[in-house]
Each structure stands twice: as C-alpha cells, then as structure tokens.
Scaffold this motif. Structure first.
Motif, PDB file in Angstrom:
ATOM      1  N   GLN A   1     -15.848  37.605   9.934  1.00 26.39           N
ATOM      2  CA  GLN A   1     -16.675  38.143   8.848  1.00 26.39           C
ATOM      3  C   GLN A   1     -16.430  37.369   7.549  1.00 26.39           C
ATOM      4  OE1 GLN A   1     -19.381  39.393   7.531  1.00 26.39           O
ATOM      5  NE2 GLN A   1     -19.149  41.226   8.801  1.00 26.39           N
TER       6      GLN A   1
ATOM      7  N   ASN B   1     -17.274  46.326   8.949  1.00 27.91           N
ATOM      8  CA  ASN B   1     -17.995  45.494   9.924  1.00 27.91           C
ATOM      9  C   ASN B   1     -17.131  44.276  10.218  1.00 27.91           C
ATOM     10  OD1 ASN B   1     -19.861  43.089  10.595  1.00 27.91           O
ATOM     11  ND2 ASN B   1     -21.204  44.845  10.864  1.00 27.91           N
ATOM     12  N   HIS B   2     -16.698  44.170  11.454  1.00 27.12           N
ATOM     13  CA  HIS B   2     -15.749  43.132  11.837  1.00 27.12           C
ATOM     14  C   HIS B   2     -16.140  42.528  13.183  1.00 27.12           C
ATOM     15  CE1 HIS B   2     -13.004  44.386   8.643  1.00 27.12           C
ATOM     16  NE2 HIS B   2     -13.000  45.624   9.110  1.00 27.12           N
TER      17      HIS B   2
ATOM     18  N   MET C   1      -6.449  39.001   9.032  1.00 25.75           N
ATOM     19  CA  MET C   1      -7.052  39.817  10.096  1.00 25.75           C
ATOM     20  C   MET C   1      -7.054  39.022  11.394  1.00 25.75           C
ATOM     21  SD  MET C   1     -10.414  42.168   9.823  1.00 25.75           S
ATOM     22  CE  MET C   1     -10.561  43.556  10.977  1.00 25.75           C
TER      23      MET C   1
ATOM     24  N   CYS D   1     -11.045  37.882  12.906  1.00 26.57           N
ATOM     25  CA  CYS D   1     -12.358  38.365  12.476  1.00 26.57           C
ATOM     26  C   CYS D   1     -13.093  37.208  11.803  1.00 26.57           C
ATOM     27  CB  CYS D   1     -12.198  39.524  11.499  1.00 26.57           C
ATOM     28  SG  CYS D   1     -13.773  40.139  10.871  1.00 26.57           S
TER      29      CYS D   1
ATOM     30  N   HIS E   1     -11.956  37.524   5.869  1.00 20.47           N
ATOM     31  CA  HIS E   1     -11.087  38.535   6.497  1.00 20.47           C
ATOM     32  C   HIS E   1      -9.943  37.848   7.239  1.00 20.47           C
ATOM     33  CE1 HIS E   1     -14.382  41.931   6.631  1.00 20.47           C
ATOM     34  NE2 HIS E   1     -14.287  41.328   5.450  1.00 20.47           N
TER      35      HIS E   1
HETATM   36 CU   LIG Z   1     -13.295  41.631   9.420  1.00 26.32          CU
END
Ligand SMILES: [Cu+2]
Length: 141
Positions: free
Chosen positions: A110, A56-57, A120, A108, A115
């Motif tokens: 998250q 889930n991002h 990310m 991201c 992340h």
């Molecule tokens: Cu993420």
C-alpha cells in the motif's frame, strides 16, 4: 468393492490432515503490522490465512534486500493477496497455499511502499543467515 472405496476415501483425507494452517492478523489494533511477524516450519501444502483487521492492506511477496515497495503480483513463485479493506465489522480473509517450504519475504504494498517502510513486514521460514530482524531493517532503510 466396499473395501476399495473405504481405502480411497481414507487416502483422500491424508493431505489435508497433514497440512497446517498459520493464522496471521494484518493491521490488528489499527497498527501497520503483521501479527505474528514470522512463521517457521511451514511446508508445501500448508496454508496461511491472512485476516485483514483495519484499513486497506496487502500481503505481497518481495525480496530480502529491497523489500519496499513489493512488486504488484509479488515475486516469481510468491503470492499477492491484493488490496483488502477492513470496513466496520467486515474483516476479509485471504488464504494462501504454500507451493514449497522455501523462505519467503512478505510486505504490504500500500501507498507506494510507505506501509512497508514503516515496518509492515512478515517472513515465512526465515533462516539464521537471513533473519526477520534484518529483513525488517532492510524495509525501514
Ligand atoms: Cu498496509
């Protein structure tokens, strides 16, 4: 009359014919990464199609100097796909239409920026002065 309608139809097709789409995979191979990590040559009207391939991002615009965590909703003039989950065979997509060819920094958001701090991150039109590599280093802190 017939000629006029043909011209109008041809003009209506021009913008979409010129716009490019950039395909970006998010979390490919269960990694905390965007693939590719940057795109160049993007202009207003182009689209980015983010395909969420694991977990889930989000793809959320942020700042160059303080990337993590990206703000909910992204930075002004930017975008935020919101959180999207890849479950089983479902790999949701989010299509972002660029309002300009400006440089944009994406990460991201998250897990409170965890992340993002793992690298990310993604860049739209990075420059010689502000490179993707430096943005990544800023994210990793
Ligand atoms: Cu993420």
């Amino acid at each position: 009359m017939r000629f006029t309608s043909i011209v109008a139809a041809a003009l209506a097709v021009v913008p979409s014919a010129l716009a490019a789409n950039f395909a970006v995979n998010v979390g490919q191979g269960n990694t905390f990464a965007f693939n590719p990590t940057s795109i160049t040559g993007a202009v207003a009207g182009d689209t980015i199609t983010f395909t969420f391939m694991s977990r889930n991002h989000s793809a959320t615009t942020t700042t160059f100097t303080t990337p993590c965590p990206p703000p909910a909703g992204g930075v002004p003039g930017g975008f935020d796909t919101g959180f999207l989950s890849a479950t089983g065979t479902t790999q949701p997509q989010a299509v972002v239409t660029l309002a300009s060819g400006n440089t944009q920094w994406v990460a991201c958001r998250q897990a409170g920026g965890a992340h993002c701090r793992m690298g990310m991150t993604f860049a739209v039109n990075p420059t010689a002065e502000q490179t993707y590599e430096q943005f990544l280093a800023n994210a990793r802190g």
